[in-house]
Design an enzyme around this catalytic site. Sequence first.
Site, PDB file in Angstrom:
ATOM      1  N   SER A  94     -23.688  40.655  29.853  1.00 18.49           N
ATOM      2  CA  SER A  94     -24.098  41.854  30.580  1.00 18.49           C
ATOM      3  C   SER A  94     -25.620  41.840  30.648  1.00 18.49           C
ATOM      4  O   SER A  94     -26.265  40.951  30.091  1.00 18.49           O
ATOM      5  CB  SER A  94     -23.596  43.106  29.882  1.00 18.49           C
ATOM      6  OG  SER A  94     -24.136  43.153  28.599  1.00 18.49           O
ATOM      7  N   GLU A 131     -31.815  42.719  43.701  1.00 14.77           N
ATOM      8  CA  GLU A 131     -30.440  42.875  44.186  1.00 14.77           C
ATOM      9  C   GLU A 131     -29.988  44.311  43.994  1.00 14.77           C
ATOM     10  O   GLU A 131     -30.654  45.086  43.316  1.00 14.77           O
ATOM     11  CB  GLU A 131     -29.497  41.951  43.390  1.00 14.77           C
ATOM     12  CG  GLU A 131     -29.815  40.483  43.552  1.00 14.77           C
ATOM     13  CD  GLU A 131     -28.893  39.590  42.710  1.00 14.77           C
ATOM     14  OE1 GLU A 131     -27.901  40.097  42.139  1.00 14.77           O
ATOM     15  OE2 GLU A 131     -29.184  38.388  42.623  1.00 14.77           O
ATOM     16  N   LYS A 133     -27.222  46.930  42.336  1.00 15.92           N
ATOM     17  CA  LYS A 133     -26.269  46.928  41.225  1.00 15.92           C
ATOM     18  C   LYS A 133     -25.013  47.635  41.725  1.00 15.92           C
ATOM     19  O   LYS A 133     -24.955  48.860  41.810  1.00 15.92           O
ATOM     20  CB  LYS A 133     -26.831  47.620  39.988  1.00 15.92           C
ATOM     21  CG  LYS A 133     -25.893  47.480  38.794  1.00 15.92           C
ATOM     22  CD  LYS A 133     -26.579  47.791  37.486  1.00 15.92           C
ATOM     23  CE  LYS A 133     -25.714  47.419  36.298  1.00 15.92           C
ATOM     24  NZ  LYS A 133     -24.494  48.220  36.210  1.00 15.92           N
TER      25      LYS A 133
HETATM   26  S1  IVH Z   1     -25.965  39.905  36.998  1.00 20.51           S
HETATM   27  C1  IVH Z   1     -26.362  37.457  33.310  1.00 20.51           C
HETATM   28  N1  IVH Z   1     -26.148  41.209  39.262  1.00 20.51           N
HETATM   29  O1  IVH Z   1     -23.487  44.962  36.150  1.00 20.51           O
HETATM   30  C2  IVH Z   1     -26.369  38.419  34.423  1.00 20.51           C
HETATM   31  N2  IVH Z   1     -24.691  42.072  37.605  1.00 20.51           N
HETATM   32  O2  IVH Z   1     -24.123  44.173  32.880  1.00 20.51           O
HETATM   33  C3  IVH Z   1     -25.019  38.908  34.716  1.00 20.51           C
HETATM   34  N3  IVH Z   1     -23.464  44.092  38.305  1.00 20.51           N
HETATM   35  O3  IVH Z   1     -20.707  44.321  34.717  1.00 20.51           O
HETATM   36  C4  IVH Z   1     -24.908  40.039  35.635  1.00 20.51           C
HETATM   37  N4  IVH Z   1     -24.335  44.232  40.319  1.00 20.51           N
HETATM   38  O4  IVH Z   1     -20.628  43.314  37.017  1.00 20.51           O
HETATM   39  C5  IVH Z   1     -25.572  41.167  38.034  1.00 20.51           C
HETATM   40  N5  IVH Z   1     -26.390  42.238  41.344  1.00 20.51           N
HETATM   41  C6  IVH Z   1     -25.819  42.192  40.129  1.00 20.51           C
HETATM   42  C7  IVH Z   1     -24.879  43.147  39.713  1.00 20.51           C
HETATM   43  C8  IVH Z   1     -24.345  43.065  38.424  1.00 20.51           C
HETATM   44  C9  IVH Z   1     -23.496  44.781  39.459  1.00 20.51           C
HETATM   45  C10 IVH Z   1     -22.658  44.480  37.125  1.00 20.51           C
HETATM   46  C11 IVH Z   1     -21.905  43.350  36.502  1.00 20.51           C
HETATM   47  C12 IVH Z   1     -21.878  43.667  35.041  1.00 20.51           C
HETATM   48  C13 IVH Z   1     -23.020  44.611  34.886  1.00 20.51           C
HETATM   49  C14 IVH Z   1     -24.150  43.903  34.181  1.00 20.51           C
END
Ligand code: IVH
Length: 700
Positions: A94, A131, A133
């Site tokens: 996460s 990006e 979220k």
């Molecule tokens: S990157 C190592 N990018 O947010 C990096 N996560 O804790 C891994 N999420 O449950 C995550 N949009 O599903 C990343 N543009 C984005 C995201 C994203 C939503 C969610 C992901 C995870 C939480 C990150």
Amino acid sequence: MQTPDLFSSPQPEASPSEQRMAQLRSLLQHHGHQYYVLDAPEVPDAAYDQWFQELQALEAAHPQWRTPDSPTQRVGGKPLDAFASVRHAVPMLSIRTETDTESTGALAFDTRVRKELELTEDAPAVEYVTELKFDGLAINLRFEGGVLVQAATRGDGEYGEDVTQNIRTIAQIPLKLMAYAQAGVPEVLEVRGEVYMRRDDFEALNERQRARIAHGDKGEKTFVNPRNAAAGAVRQLDPAIAAERPLSFFAYGVGEVRGTLAVSTHMELLLALKAWGFPVAELTSTALGADGLVAFHQRIGALRDQLPYDIDGVVYKVNALALQQRLGFVSREPRWAVAHKYPAQEQITTVLAIDVQVGRTGKLTPVAKLAPVFVGGVTVTNATLHNEDEARRKDVRVGDTVIVRRAGDVIPEVVGVVPESLASATRSEMFTMPRICPVCGSTAVREEGEADYRCTGGLFCSAQRKQAILHFAQRRAVEVEGLGEKLVDQLVDAGLIHTLPDLYRLGFTALATLDRMADKSAQNIVDALEKSKETTLPRFLFGLGIRHVGEATAKALARHFGQIDAIMDASEEQLLVVNDVGPTVAQSIRTFFDQAHNREVVEQLRACGIHWPALDAASNAPKPLAGLTFVITGTLPTLGRDAAKDLIEAAGAKVSGSVSKKTSFVLAGTEAGSKLDKARELGVAVIDEAALRQMLENTP
Ligand code: IVH
């Protein structure tokens, strides 16, 4: 790197059917991608459907050549008892969340990154990828040899659940990677991203669920928000049900990669994902240093309401993969990424009262009056409870503490009661819908199979009258600038307007005598009314407020019939010929124009000077075959299939891909196959090209 021969056509010795199947699969993959991912279809839906049916037929005849990446194989599996556990090849981590919703959150991250990289103050700004979220759930998609073999939830980051069957039903997710010369196709590629539900899909799903509940479907429920609906769909044991829940996907990273993946920045990686066929959010961009991050956070914050899906923040990632590697991880969180939040779209507040509002079509809607609360960027004091069943099912009562949700420009809604309220011994009574209209006192009725009560007062009901006028005057209809809710209230309450045409008889004097109306404003309204007289047929038609006739339907009707009189006089059958007009809409239009007072309104508005440019003669041409449905099969002596279809459609008939009892004629040429058999079996009339030509000529 060795590229598997994924994208080459089958061997030359393959049979014509096998070759055709491969060709259809790639056609469907290409056009599915254009439609579902790029939102830029290149061919009409009917063409896609036709290829799809052709492939289905070939697969039925030659099951040995059916492949798992075939677009016909998205829904297929049987309901499961439980999901298998999957160990992630690379743990799904996460990211650290910056809860400071102000710009300072972005500054803190950039400062940390610079410190870890030991950058001096005068060193250049760090480049980031910025990006969104997405508010959904994380999924890992595993492709082996370019083909999707497994989809798993995040779970605890180390073990997730195998939800492959459900994920395959998501049309935006490729079952096979598209060819990408620059990066080839790694032997193993795990794509990570978010499965989510668009807000409009969520609203429509809940609307369907409410209708099912109104029909007495016991097992059904509505969903609290798009994220819960998406999570529920992904964790649905029956893939057929999952397929009914409209899910979408955005890719934002990778897990295990075996084979070469020649990228050196996160942005290049995202571009490769896009080229392989995955949706990557358009708003993704790069930013330089803290200033760039702050600007992105602010820009997206301003756009958030207009996005078609929920986000709960933005994500910043160091762009250079080499720098990411140097930064590494702390306690299972990357140091090179952070999530920066926005204010929550759900909050808690108290119900002060439950009012009933009357809509344009007489629909009665219970509305919770709330202690003011700041949700999703605005102060909310009203939230819809949709209808009586919904209010009772959620058991929302005056005095309760409730969760309020406001996302986008969607009307704020009460999601549910906070459990502590339910335990209170002093709760007020459960909500019941009044059986008379709270505005005009007419009887309120609930029709069989409907969730809503409606006031039967029609335009006698001042609430309905007000809404009808506002609907007509809105920007998307004839647009009377400055004619807002307050003014309409005044005009109706003062008895100055009873019907739409009264608007145009108002005049300066009547307007200027209204409370708080300056001469200048009165003149502005007079001018705006004058301006609104010059309109278009679709706007006028939409403005009339016929139930079920939205903007798109109004446009389709105008295009098809060309003139208002033709629409007013069209039979239900003639209306049904129009694209997107189904039985409910056709009936509603007919009912509307069957009422003398509605025709009178149209006449009077025209007499007041409302006009629109005539549509071109083509659309006014007679439609000799209106109301008929044709199916074309086999090879015609002179006409190509498309030419035949064009001729038939221009004459007002529909062309369908399959024969049913509703088919009027099957137009058959040589080598006609199963469709001809089906026509004979059902007793549908079969004609040849000559007969079609005669039909077209013999009509006026
Ligand atoms: S990157 C190592 N990018 O947010 C990096 N996560 O804790 C891994 N999420 O449950 C995550 N949009 O599903 C990343 N543009 C984005 C995201 C994203 C939503 C969610 C992901 C995870 C939480 C990150």
